[in-house]
Design a protein around this motif. Structure first.
Motif, PDB file in Angstrom:
ATOM      1  N   THR A 189      13.349   2.923  74.480  1.00  0.00           N
ATOM      2  CA  THR A 189      14.026   2.404  73.294  1.00  0.00           C
ATOM      3  C   THR A 189      15.477   2.045  73.598  1.00  0.00           C
ATOM      4  O   THR A 189      16.036   2.458  74.611  1.00  0.00           O
ATOM      5  CB  THR A 189      14.007   3.436  72.151  1.00  0.00           C
ATOM      6  N   LYS A 190      16.061   1.296  72.682  1.00  0.00           N
ATOM      7  CA  LYS A 190      17.492   1.030  72.722  1.00  0.00           C
ATOM      8  C   LYS A 190      18.215   2.187  72.037  1.00  0.00           C
ATOM      9  O   LYS A 190      17.584   3.110  71.509  1.00  0.00           O
ATOM     10  CB  LYS A 190      17.780  -0.303  72.018  1.00  0.00           C
ATOM     11  N   ALA A 191      19.534   2.141  72.042  1.00  0.00           N
ATOM     12  CA  ALA A 191      20.320   3.244  71.493  1.00  0.00           C
ATOM     13  C   ALA A 191      20.045   3.468  70.007  1.00  0.00           C
ATOM     14  O   ALA A 191      20.148   4.592  69.509  1.00  0.00           O
ATOM     15  CB  ALA A 191      21.806   2.999  71.731  1.00  0.00           C
ATOM     16  N   ASP A 192      19.687   2.396  69.288  1.00  0.00           N
ATOM     17  CA  ASP A 192      19.414   2.543  67.849  1.00  0.00           C
ATOM     18  C   ASP A 192      17.991   2.975  67.543  1.00  0.00           C
ATOM     19  O   ASP A 192      17.585   3.049  66.390  1.00  0.00           O
ATOM     20  CB  ASP A 192      19.739   1.239  67.115  1.00  0.00           C
ATOM     21  N   GLU A 206      23.025  -1.293  77.296  1.00  0.00           N
ATOM     22  CA  GLU A 206      24.038  -0.431  76.682  1.00  0.00           C
ATOM     23  C   GLU A 206      24.421   0.707  77.628  1.00  0.00           C
ATOM     24  O   GLU A 206      23.580   1.275  78.319  1.00  0.00           O
ATOM     25  CB  GLU A 206      23.482   0.167  75.386  1.00  0.00           C
ATOM     26  N   ASP A 207      25.700   1.052  77.635  1.00  0.00           N
ATOM     27  CA  ASP A 207      26.171   2.180  78.448  1.00  0.00           C
ATOM     28  C   ASP A 207      25.411   3.460  78.104  1.00  0.00           C
ATOM     29  O   ASP A 207      25.102   4.268  78.989  1.00  0.00           O
ATOM     30  CB  ASP A 207      27.668   2.409  78.232  1.00  0.00           C
ATOM     31  N   ALA A 208      25.125   3.627  76.821  1.00  0.00           N
ATOM     32  CA  ALA A 208      24.474   4.862  76.376  1.00  0.00           C
ATOM     33  C   ALA A 208      23.044   4.996  76.889  1.00  0.00           C
ATOM     34  O   ALA A 208      22.491   6.101  76.898  1.00  0.00           O
ATOM     35  CB  ALA A 208      24.475   4.927  74.843  1.00  0.00           C
ATOM     36  N   LYS A 209      22.428   3.879  77.308  1.00  0.00           N
ATOM     37  CA  LYS A 209      21.015   3.911  77.714  1.00  0.00           C
ATOM     38  C   LYS A 209      20.777   3.537  79.171  1.00  0.00           C
ATOM     39  O   LYS A 209      19.670   3.712  79.678  1.00  0.00           O
ATOM     40  CB  LYS A 209      20.210   2.957  76.822  1.00  0.00           C
ATOM     41  N   ASP A 222      19.200   6.109  81.523  1.00  0.00           N
ATOM     42  CA  ASP A 222      17.794   6.311  81.157  1.00  0.00           C
ATOM     43  C   ASP A 222      16.931   5.194  81.745  1.00  0.00           C
ATOM     44  O   ASP A 222      15.853   5.452  82.299  1.00  0.00           O
ATOM     45  CB  ASP A 222      17.676   6.330  79.631  1.00  0.00           C
ATOM     46  N   TYR A 223      17.408   3.956  81.660  1.00  0.00           N
ATOM     47  CA  TYR A 223      16.663   2.829  82.211  1.00  0.00           C
ATOM     48  C   TYR A 223      16.584   2.906  83.737  1.00  0.00           C
ATOM     49  O   TYR A 223      15.549   2.594  84.326  1.00  0.00           O
ATOM     50  CB  TYR A 223      17.315   1.502  81.803  1.00  0.00           C
ATOM     51  N   GLU A 235      25.887   7.294  87.216  1.00  0.00           N
ATOM     52  CA  GLU A 235      26.170   7.924  85.924  1.00  0.00           C
ATOM     53  C   GLU A 235      27.653   8.281  85.811  1.00  0.00           C
ATOM     54  O   GLU A 235      28.272   8.103  84.752  1.00  0.00           O
ATOM     55  CB  GLU A 235      25.313   9.172  85.743  1.00  0.00           C
ATOM     56  N   GLN A 259      24.646  -1.075  85.376  1.00  0.00           N
ATOM     57  CA  GLN A 259      23.869  -2.206  84.866  1.00  0.00           C
ATOM     58  C   GLN A 259      23.521  -3.183  85.983  1.00  0.00           C
ATOM     59  O   GLN A 259      22.392  -3.706  86.048  1.00  0.00           O
ATOM     60  CB  GLN A 259      24.651  -2.921  83.764  1.00  0.00           C
TER      61      GLN A 259
END
Length: 410
Positions: free
Chosen positions: A216-219, A251-254, A257-258, A274, A287
């Motif tokens: 998923t994305k951050a949202d 996104e930086d937040a994800k 995870d990716y 990280e 990225q």
């Protein structure tokens, strides 16, 4: 790090049907299957994590079977939003052939089609030999069915669970397949297959299921959609450049995870990236690493280099340094804004809703903020015409350092 621990660290285990599976995975030697229905003629980035997970198991000594559902594709796995549209046999066959070729080329898995073992089963045999083992109360409590009870579900889609259970049974009986891998939304179908195997062959049969979390994305929404639509693994549907751009803008937040789920980078390498996200996020090193790993795996290093070349040309405004096919790729991801032919640059900027007024357009031009097809234009009388388009009817407008617009003149 043992395989099971690595899968947990990468966030690839949502649930397992038995704690015994940890030892089995670490030991190697399991035959397992993963499935998809031929609802399209290409897989998309949302499928990629599951297929990579299967490849990870393969590299640790397990044998993967890829099932493309020529039979289940006729039915359609129940989705939350309502009944799926029925696909024609011709379209399903086309999609099956495309997916099989794509998966074999990318992953080298053994391919099977569940139409091969279901097409000759009569309705009476299906109900007697398989339907008899399923309690309706059990079926309606499965999440994939329960979420549709309020809006309604046809018997056709209700029966999907039985067909997928039959797949697991058939592969167990014919190929000693003892594990099914799937997304977390497949838990009900996987456990139904295990139940059918045990009812047919005894409760002590050692078969397992493993589900992976959806990416998923951050949202919280599904990962895999860009501004121009689905991100496909087929480069003819989503170019390597478009894939690169989609991933490099993660996104930086994800992004970590990716990296864990979509690459084979080691824990040590990902830990370094990280830290870079925390201390130097503006460099977007994580990225860029993600985009490189995925694009190189799917399309090769040459396509990755091409994607970097297009990216650098757009960043520097050197669009004319690109070959024609590279320019097409570069423009493909931009919205096309249609305007009349033979407009002055001032009028073109206003007509394409790039500038809010002629006064603003004139100021931008005089300040040297506007490029047309890679050339800075400061002439207020400059005419924008489709004859001078850089790619077919398309003209590329650059405003400032990073704002690009494509106009198409009629």
């Amino acid at each position: 790090m043992k395989l099971f621990d690595e899968l947990k660290w990468r966030g690839l285990i949502n649930d397992v049907t038995s704690p015994d599976l940890e030892e089995k995975l670490n030991a190697g030697g399991l035959t397992f299957y993963i499935g998809t229905d031929p609802t399209g003629d290409s897989l998309h980035i949302g499928h990629y994590s599951s297929l990579l997970c299967a490849k990870r198991l393969k590299e640790h000594g397990h044998h993967p079977i890829m099932l493309v559902g020529g039979a289940t594709g006729f039915i359609g796995d129940p989705k939350a939003s309502g009944e799926r549209s029925m696909l024609t046999p011709e379209l399903l066959k086309h999609n099956y052939d495309c997916l099989s070729k794509q998966i074999e080329e990318l992953f080298g898995f053994e391919m099977v089609n569940n139409l091969d073992w279901t097409k000759d089963i009569t309705i009476i045999d299906f109900l007697r030999d398989y339907g008899k083992f399923f309690n309706v109360n059990y079926m309606i409590n499965k999440e994939t069915v329960k979420r549709r009870l309020d809006t309604g579900i046809s018997y056709t889609e209700f029966s999907y669970m039985l067909l997928q259970a039959l797949d697991f049974l058939h592969l167990y009986e014919t190929k000693n397949c003892t594990l099914q891998l799937g997304g977390q939304d497949q838990w009900g179908n996987i456990t139904s297959g295990l139940e059918l195997i045990r009812k047919k062959h005894g409760a002590d049969v050692a078969c397992y299921g493993l589900t992976m979390p959806l990416i998923t994305k951050a949202d919280g929404t599904k990962f895999g959609k860009s501004e121009t639509g689905t991100v496909w693994l087929d480069k003819n549907k989503t170019s390597a450049y478009e894939m690169y751009q989609f991933l490099v803008n993660a996104e930086d937040a994800k992004v970590i995870d990716y990296l864990k789920k979509l690459t084979f980078l080691s824990k040590e390498d990902i830990d370094v990236l990280e830290e870079k996200v925390k201390t130097e996020p503006f460099k977007r090193e994580a990225q860029k690493a993600l985009a490189k790993e995925v694009v190189c795996f799917l399309h090769g290093e040459q396509e990755y280099e091409k994607a970097c070349k297009i990216t650098n040309a757009l960043f520097k405004g050197n669009i004319k340094d690109l070959a024609e096919d590279e320019i097409k790729d570069a423009l493909k991801g931009f919205e096309k804004r249609e305007i009349a032919d033979q407009l002055s640059l001032v009028d073109a900027l206003v007509a394409a809703n790039i500038a809010s007024s002629k006064r603003e357009a004139r100021e931008w031009i005089q300040q040297g903020s506007i490029q047309v097809n890679g050339e800075k234009i400061q002439d207020l009388e400059y005419i924008v015409s489709k004859e001078a388009a850089i790619c077919e009817q398309d003209t590329l407008i650059k405003k400032g350092k990073r704002n690009y617009f494509v106009i198409r003149q009629q």
